[in-house]
Motif scaffolding. Structure first.
Motif, PDB file in Angstrom:
ATOM      1  N   VAL A 101     132.258   7.774 -17.026  1.00 34.13           N
ATOM      2  CA  VAL A 101     132.270   6.717 -18.116  1.00 34.13           C
ATOM      3  C   VAL A 101     133.788   5.512 -16.568  1.00 34.13           C
ATOM      4  O   VAL A 101     134.102   4.762 -16.843  1.00 34.13           O
ATOM      5  CB  VAL A 101     133.308   6.481 -19.116  1.00 34.13           C
ATOM      6  N   TYR A 102     134.267   6.437 -16.346  1.00 35.71           N
ATOM      7  CA  TYR A 102     135.862   5.613 -15.338  1.00 35.71           C
ATOM      8  C   TYR A 102     135.292   5.342 -14.274  1.00 35.71           C
ATOM      9  O   TYR A 102     135.419   3.555 -14.702  1.00 35.71           O
ATOM     10  CB  TYR A 102     136.647   7.127 -14.620  1.00 35.71           C
ATOM     11  N   TYR A 103     134.104   5.647 -13.585  1.00 34.81           N
ATOM     12  CA  TYR A 103     133.305   4.225 -12.686  1.00 34.81           C
ATOM     13  C   TYR A 103     133.411   3.796 -13.369  1.00 34.81           C
ATOM     14  O   TYR A 103     132.432   2.601 -12.671  1.00 34.81           O
ATOM     15  CB  TYR A 103     133.442   6.166 -11.829  1.00 34.81           C
ATOM     16  N   THR A 104     131.636   3.861 -14.609  1.00 28.75           N
ATOM     17  CA  THR A 104     130.646   2.692 -14.828  1.00 28.75           C
ATOM     18  C   THR A 104     131.316   1.266 -15.168  1.00 28.75           C
ATOM     19  O   THR A 104     131.006   0.793 -15.096  1.00 28.75           O
ATOM     20  CB  THR A 104     129.937   3.568 -15.833  1.00 28.75           C
ATOM     21  N   MET A 105     133.017   2.055 -15.926  1.00 24.45           N
ATOM     22  CA  MET A 105     134.177   0.830 -16.718  1.00 24.45           C
ATOM     23  C   MET A 105     133.924   0.143 -15.978  1.00 24.45           C
ATOM     24  O   MET A 105     133.571  -1.383 -15.824  1.00 24.45           O
ATOM     25  CB  MET A 105     134.930   1.541 -17.105  1.00 24.45           C
ATOM     26  N   GLN A 106     134.210   0.329 -14.142  1.00 21.03           N
ATOM     27  CA  GLN A 106     134.524  -0.404 -12.817  1.00 21.03           C
ATOM     28  C   GLN A 106     133.177  -1.406 -12.741  1.00 21.03           C
ATOM     29  O   GLN A 106     133.268  -2.319 -11.868  1.00 21.03           O
ATOM     30  CB  GLN A 106     135.395   0.305 -12.256  1.00 21.03           C
ATOM     31  N   GLU A 107     132.387  -0.788 -12.672  1.00 19.63           N
ATOM     32  CA  GLU A 107     130.995  -0.986 -12.259  1.00 19.63           C
ATOM     33  C   GLU A 107     131.081  -2.512 -13.180  1.00 19.63           C
ATOM     34  O   GLU A 107     129.948  -3.483 -12.940  1.00 19.63           O
ATOM     35  CB  GLU A 107     130.043  -0.188 -12.382  1.00 19.63           C
TER      36      GLU A 107
END
Ligand SMILES: [Zn+2]
Length: 220
Positions: A101-107
């Motif tokens: 979730v952490y990475y996908t939020m930035q994406e």
């Protein structure tokens, strides 16, 4: 220093060890697979030779097992340690999901969209929360959920290795590596399916997102 068996194998459920120290209900062993509270992850619970462990803490690389009552064993005795595996496995899945979730939020929201908090895992609510400093669009959050669930379905291997400085690095294909000392599943498909929603607002224009697992039972 306690030998950390969860570093060698995060899937270890039981182990034999020797009692090094007993201080009231706080037990130190020569080795353990009980994960200590820290970095947003809760401490393991379980049993040491039939004595209930209600929490695990860490102090100067020594793992402290907190028993519910005074132990029925003595120092230097061999014990059998068993973690509450169903609970720990759920925690491993939730924690690994929080990384995705952490990475996908930035994406989806842009690279500056980083949570103001580390993933706060609430074991009783079976949930990990992130706090963000800005309002988050509901439709975009649905897209994050969809993308995370696709990453899970892709069955991507997750590695957790020591770097040259002896620090543990979490890594999944196509994502920037991240330092993390937590316990993770080996493959994203183990996570099952996640739900992401906005939770109660923490105030000051901030936003809380809540990550939960859709299937929390019968997986081990
Ligand atoms: Zn982690």
């Amino acid at each position: 220093m306690t030998i950390l068996l969860y570093r060698i194998d995060p899937y270890m459920k039981s182990f034999n060890a020797k009692v090094m120290k007993i201080e009231n209900n706080i037990i130190t062993l020569d080795k353990t697979c009980f994960f200590p509270q820290g970095g947003g992850q809760v401490g393991d619970t379980g049993e040491i030779s039939g004595n209930k462990v209600i929490n695990t803490l860490s102090s100067d690389e020594v793992i402290q097992h907190i028993l519910e009552n005074a132990p029925n064993f003595s120092i230097k005795e061999e014990i059998l340690g068993q973690i509450d595996w169903e609970r720990r496995y759920r925690i491993m899945k939730l924690h690994s999901a929080a990384h995705l979730v952490y990475y996908t939020m930035q994406e989806v929201f842009g690279e500056n969209c980083k949570p103001a908090s580390s993933g706060l895992l609430d074991d009783k609510k079976d949930r990990t929360d992130y706090i963000f400093n800005e309002p988050l669009d509901k439709q975009k959050l649905l897209l994050v959920e969809e993308k995370v669930n696709n990453l899970i379905l892709d069955g991507l291997p997750i590695s957790h290795l020591k770097n040259n400085e002896g620090r543990f690095i979490w890594k999944i294909q196509n994502f920037e590596a991240m330092e993390c000392g937590g316990t993770h599943v080996k493959n994203t498909k183990e996570i099952g399916k996640v739900n992401i929603k906005r939770g109660s607002k923490p105030g000051k224009g901030r936003e809380r997102i809540e990550i939960t697992l859709s299937q929390q039972k019968n997986q081990s």
